[in-house]
Design a protein around this motif. Structure first.
Motif, PDB file in Angstrom:
ATOM      1  N   GLY C  29      55.849  41.103  63.497  1.00  0.00           N
ATOM      2  CA  GLY C  29      56.971  41.994  63.214  1.00  0.00           C
ATOM      3  C   GLY C  29      58.071  41.315  62.414  1.00  0.00           C
ATOM      4  N   SER C  30      58.050  39.975  62.343  1.00  0.00           N
ATOM      5  CA  SER C  30      59.088  39.273  61.576  1.00  0.00           C
ATOM      6  C   SER C  30      58.955  39.587  60.088  1.00  0.00           C
ATOM      7  N   PRO C  31      60.049  39.962  59.445  1.00  0.00           N
ATOM      8  CA  PRO C  31      60.009  40.167  57.990  1.00  0.00           C
ATOM      9  C   PRO C  31      59.578  38.877  57.284  1.00  0.00           C
ATOM     10  N   VAL C  32      58.728  39.000  56.289  1.00  0.00           N
ATOM     11  CA  VAL C  32      58.198  37.805  55.617  1.00  0.00           C
ATOM     12  C   VAL C  32      57.739  38.157  54.209  1.00  0.00           C
ATOM     13  N   ASN C  33      57.907  37.203  53.289  1.00  0.00           N
ATOM     14  CA  ASN C  33      57.269  37.328  51.971  1.00  0.00           C
ATOM     15  C   ASN C  33      56.682  35.963  51.580  1.00  0.00           C
ATOM     16  N   THR C  36      59.000  32.908  52.046  1.00  0.00           N
ATOM     17  CA  THR C  36      59.518  32.562  53.377  1.00  0.00           C
ATOM     18  C   THR C  36      58.412  32.285  54.392  1.00  0.00           C
ATOM     19  N   ASN C  71      53.038  45.613  48.763  1.00  0.00           N
ATOM     20  CA  ASN C  71      53.055  46.747  47.834  1.00  0.00           C
ATOM     21  C   ASN C  71      53.966  47.895  48.261  1.00  0.00           C
ATOM     22  N   ASN C  72      54.991  47.611  49.021  1.00  0.00           N
ATOM     23  CA  ASN C  72      55.936  48.685  49.307  1.00  0.00           C
ATOM     24  C   ASN C  72      57.127  48.577  48.347  1.00  0.00           C
ATOM     25  N   GLU C  73      57.993  49.527  48.463  1.00  0.00           N
ATOM     26  CA  GLU C  73      59.178  49.599  47.604  1.00  0.00           C
ATOM     27  C   GLU C  73      59.986  48.311  47.573  1.00  0.00           C
ATOM     28  N   PHE C  74      59.994  47.574  48.693  1.00  0.00           N
ATOM     29  CA  PHE C  74      60.974  46.506  48.829  1.00  0.00           C
ATOM     30  C   PHE C  74      60.399  45.088  48.729  1.00  0.00           C
ATOM     31  N   TYR C  76      58.463  43.171  50.539  1.00  0.00           N
ATOM     32  CA  TYR C  76      58.236  42.245  51.648  1.00  0.00           C
ATOM     33  C   TYR C  76      57.336  42.927  52.664  1.00  0.00           C
ATOM     34  N   GLU C  78      55.804  42.577  57.049  1.00  0.00           N
ATOM     35  CA  GLU C  78      56.057  42.003  58.362  1.00  0.00           C
ATOM     36  C   GLU C  78      54.883  41.109  58.717  1.00  0.00           C
TER      37      GLU C  78
END
Lengths: 122, 122, 122, 122
Positions: C29-33, C36, C71-74, C76, C78
């Motif tokens: 669930g942690s945001p990640v790209n 990071t 591949n979403n709008e933003f 990044y 999870e």
């Protein structure tokens, strides 16, 4: 740049954001199947409702999307962001806001947004 | 050193540990008060029960400890490890194990432990 | 049915399960790209390493799978279970066990399993 | 009651709240000690920074409070809300807001608040 004073409306929106962020990151990942989805919905609703300034909350788990994710060896899934449809009303002083979260297929993203802002004339 | 083959008993204990670790780190942090503790208990029980090999589960939130944590400005707390009393029975092949978690005041720690191991003679 | 005494091996496997369950439900669930992912790997390793009986831990986030989820709008994602490859060595008394977690495409499931059990002859 | 149109400022504050709620409920509960606090700070900062509209973020774990919680049998603690000091700057269109979280001893609560709102005159 102009520095601004904080209003009830500002605080209502800030608090509403906190609740959605909290809900999402507390409860996604919870093991769930079709039999247990309703107790999870209920617990999420009640849990977030005890936080400050929450006036109303509704939490729905999309059963069709959940069903489509049960295709692993063990017949259960985890609660994922796109399964959630949430509405929260927050009241702060003279301001009342309604915010929501719902999967947006065009963005491929569980989008949180402001749905309504009301100022109570006093 | 001797390398060992994995038995049903090994897997039962490994799986039982997974469930306790999952439960703890999924649900601690959830906002809770005395009115909402029972829906949270119910949801945790049902959620973890859908994971593989779980045969029985009981989850209790210590109301006295919860009450003692409601002394902040906003009258609610978060679910904390020491509030949880959990019992889980896991069955794997010929082995059945019962494990639990409960706050141990001497260790000042919510201790997870193996309570019972049974081998079914076939 | 025969009730059994708990051994070091039992406890090592139970503890190893706890660590994997904890890691999974704490950090997914942690945001990640892609920029990071390595600080998140590092933090997960160090965090779980402070728990009792952990002797070694390695955490890898699958960069290809992560890339495919951006591949979403933003731009990044999870941290999701199937992105994780984890190895943990737990020592308890005379027993040392190595366990792991890795996505199993046949089961469509991030499978946790026992990889090695060693008894130290004393 | 008057229904209002949503402004950049509204969205900036809503988004800022989301980030604080997410950070708190994603990362509290993580095992931590004095040696691992800095990798956890780093990972939390980087993780939340990938979310939409975040311009700056600083995350500090209070080492004194952490130290005071290491008095259990096993010499580690979990990341708890009161240990966190967070500052986040969010930009949305013509609005930039700075929000923070810090333990408030009078309220006995890790309080999230709006610190600054700036409107960029265009």
């Amino acid at each position: 740049m102009v520095q601004e004073k904080t209003t009830d409306r500002d605080n209502a929106l800030f608090e509403a954001g906190i609740k959605l962020g909290a809900l999402y990151h507390q409860f996604t990942g919870s093991p769930v199947n079709l039999d247990t989805a309703s107790s999870l919905e209920q617990a999420i609703q009640e849990s977030i409702s005890v936080q400050p300034y929450v006036e109303e909350i509704s939490v729905k788990i999309d059963r069709n999307l959940l069903k489509s994710k049960l295709n692993n060896e063990f017949g259960y899934s985890e609660l994922q962001g796109p399964m959630l449809k949430v509405n929260i009303t927050v009241g702060y002083g003279s301001s009342k806001v309604r915010v929501g979260m719902e999967y947006d297929p065009k963005l491929n993203y569980p989008l949180m947004k402001i749905l309504e802002i009301e100022e109570i004339n006093v």
